[in-house]
Motif scaffolding. Structure first.
Motif, mmCIF file in Angstrom:
data_model
loop_
_atom_site.group_PDB
_atom_site.id
_atom_site.type_symbol
_atom_site.label_atom_id
_atom_site.label_comp_id
_atom_site.label_asym_id
_atom_site.label_seq_id
_atom_site.Cartn_x
_atom_site.Cartn_y
_atom_site.Cartn_z
ATOM 1 N N ASP A 299 -14.686 53.185 -28.411
ATOM 2 C CA ASP A 299 -15.112 53.847 -27.183
ATOM 3 C C ASP A 299 -15.220 55.355 -27.384
ATOM 4 O OD1 ASP A 299 -15.217 51.434 -25.853
ATOM 5 O OD2 ASP A 299 -13.263 51.658 -24.880
ATOM 6 N N THR B 27 -18.687 57.769 -27.137
ATOM 7 C CA THR B 27 -18.743 58.985 -26.320
ATOM 8 C C THR B 27 -19.084 60.199 -27.184
ATOM 9 O OG1 THR B 27 -17.133 58.089 -24.749
ATOM 10 C CG2 THR B 27 -17.431 60.475 -24.760
ATOM 11 N N GLU C 211 -22.778 60.232 -27.954
ATOM 12 C CA GLU C 211 -23.528 60.689 -26.782
ATOM 13 C C GLU C 211 -23.470 62.210 -26.650
ATOM 14 O OE1 GLU C 211 -23.559 58.531 -22.720
ATOM 15 O OE2 GLU C 211 -22.063 60.140 -22.495
ATOM 16 N N GLY D 202 -22.918 59.343 -19.786
ATOM 17 C CA GLY D 202 -23.136 57.985 -19.308
ATOM 18 C C GLY D 202 -24.524 57.426 -19.551
ATOM 19 N N PRO E 190 -22.914 53.708 -22.757
ATOM 20 C CA PRO E 190 -22.893 52.320 -22.279
ATOM 21 C C PRO E 190 -23.920 51.432 -22.972
ATOM 22 C CG PRO E 190 -22.800 53.848 -20.435
ATOM 23 C CD PRO E 190 -23.148 54.662 -21.654
ATOM 24 N N ARG E 191 -25.099 51.982 -23.287
ATOM 25 C CA ARG E 191 -26.114 51.192 -23.980
ATOM 26 C C ARG E 191 -25.642 50.816 -25.383
ATOM 27 N NH1 ARG E 191 -31.864 53.458 -21.760
ATOM 28 N NH2 ARG E 191 -31.027 54.770 -20.115
ATOM 29 N N GLY F 267 -22.504 50.680 -26.256
ATOM 30 C CA GLY F 267 -21.375 49.776 -26.081
ATOM 31 C C GLY F 267 -21.815 48.342 -25.898
ATOM 32 N N ALA F 268 -22.894 48.143 -25.139
ATOM 33 C CA ALA F 268 -23.411 46.786 -24.945
ATOM 34 C C ALA F 268 -23.902 46.196 -26.255
ATOM 35 C CB ALA F 268 -24.540 46.813 -23.921
#
Length: 213
Positions: A177, A181, A184, A192, A196-197, A199-200
């Motif tokens: 995680d 971040t 990003e 955000g 998240p993309r 992470g998926a």
């Protein structure tokens, strides 16, 4: 037979045997029998089993690069392109898990490090082009995309790539995680918008997976 085709046949037979039995259980004699070639023919193309492993690793990285580039080209915007490229790299990498496990063995340390360098040098320009495109639209904000991607790829490979830290599942997840971040932020994406993309992509189990890594 054309030398390139003969070499590719030997490589394909070795890859199949490695996948079926594990690399440590396969000998050069096993490979030449499966490829139906003389042992001397094997040594025309490969100096050793380690040399063959290196060629397999190079081929896997080339396929990762080609697949990632094709996946990025089909996505709509730079954020999706970046996530699609990472997903493609991961899918191809999972197909070569048996090779990755062999490279993680202490006896293959030099080959492991060489492969990591090749991976970073090969994949960074592909992701870098996606980031450059995102710079033009304001999705990303990176002064020098390729070196930034090189740093991110090398860092995650060291921290998360081969189990050297023996993280527990919870420890691994926290660091994953944090890595998403960091990516990003390093790329100058809006909070955000990218993590998240990614992470998926990285937590979705691949076919045959038991653990989402």
């Amino acid at each position: 037979m054309d030398p390139a085709k003969r070499s590719a046949e030997i490589l394909a037979c070795a890859s199949r045997l490695f996948h079926e039995r594990g690399i440590g259980a396969v000998t050069i004699d096993d490979i030449v029998r499966a490829a139906n070639v003389a042992k001397g023919t094997f040594y025309l193309y490969y100096r050793s089993k380690s040399d063959l492993l290196a060629k397999l690793a190079d081929a896997l990285i080339r396929r990762m690069a080609e697949t990632a580039e094709a996946a990025a080209a089909q996505a709509a915007d730079p954020l999706d392109q970046f996530a699609a490229a990472v997903a493609a790299m991961r899918t191809v990498g999972r197909e070569g898990r048996h090779l990755a496990e062999a490279l993680d063995h202490p006896d293959n340390f030099e080959l492991h490090e060489r492969t990591n360098v090749t991976l970073v040098r090969t994949l960074a320009p592909i992701l870098g082009r996606v980031v450059e495109a995102g710079n033009t639209t304001g999705v990303f904000n990176v002064a020098d995309p390729v070196p930034t991607i090189e740093f991110l790829l090398a860092g995650q490979a060291f921290l998360l790539g081969d189990g050297r830290f023996a993280w527990s599942e919870a420890e691994y997840r926290r660091r994953l995680d944090a890595t998403l971040t960091l990516i990003e932020r390093a790329l100058g994406a809006s909070p955000g918008s990218l993590a998240p993309r990614l992470g998926a992509v990285v937590t979705q189990p691949a076919a045959g997976d038991q653990v989402a890594r």
